[in-house]
Design a protein around this motif. Structure first.
Motif, short mmCIF file in Angstrom:
data_model
loop_
_atom_site.label_atom_id
_atom_site.label_comp_id
_atom_site.label_asym_id
_atom_site.label_seq_id
_atom_site.Cartn_x
_atom_site.Cartn_y
_atom_site.Cartn_z
N VAL A 22 0.86 -1.18 0.00
CA VAL A 22 0.00 0.00 0.00
C VAL A 22 0.89 1.22 0.00
CG1 VAL A 22 -1.78 1.25 1.25
CG2 VAL A 22 -1.77 -1.24 1.27
N GLU A 23 0.69 2.08 -1.01
CA GLU A 23 1.48 3.30 -1.10
C GLU A 23 0.62 4.48 -0.69
OE1 GLU A 23 3.10 3.69 -4.98
OE2 GLU A 23 4.11 1.75 -4.91
N PRO A 24 1.18 5.41 0.08
CA PRO A 24 0.37 6.57 0.49
C PRO A 24 0.10 7.47 -0.71
CG PRO A 24 2.64 6.82 1.22
CD PRO A 24 2.52 5.43 0.64
N THR A 25 -1.05 8.06 -0.72
CA THR A 25 -1.42 8.99 -1.79
C THR A 25 -1.43 10.40 -1.23
OG1 THR A 25 -3.75 8.70 -1.29
CG2 THR A 25 -2.82 7.26 -2.97
#
Length: 105
Positions: A22-25
């Motif tokens: 999960v990559e932060p947006t």
């Protein structure tokens, strides 16, 4: 015989996908801000005004409640004290009866 059975973790069968990363947006603020809607004023509630007669009635009612609760608690305490004294008297009488019975033999 009475040993608990501890369940074992089942092993996965078939294809198991690796955990997703999960990559932060980034949050981009919008340039348009909506205008605040007109809010209707909340209706003001009338304040409670106690007349001298109502104030005396409230104080009298509170005093009556305190007196009734106090009388109930005192009567319960008295009942416990009377029960304790009666049990103690019974124990002393039984002890003296058993002691006099043992002396006669």
């Amino acid at each position: 015989m009475l040993r608990p059975k501890i369940p074992t973790m089942p092993t996965p069968t078939g294809y198991v996908a690796p955990p997703a990363v999960v990559e932060p947006t980034a949050v981009v603020p919008s340039s348009e801000t909506p205008s605040p809607a007109s809010v209707a004023p909340a209706p003001s509630r009338p304040t409670v005004q106690l007349t001298p007669g109502a104030l005396i009635a409230v104080v009298g009612g509170g005093t009556a409640v305190v007196l009734v609760v106090g009388a109930v608690l005192v009567s319960l305490l008295l009942a416990v004290a009377i029960t304790g004294v009666s049990v103690a008297v019974c124990a002393v009488v039984l002890r003296s009866l058993l002691a006099s019975e043992a002396k006669r033999r």
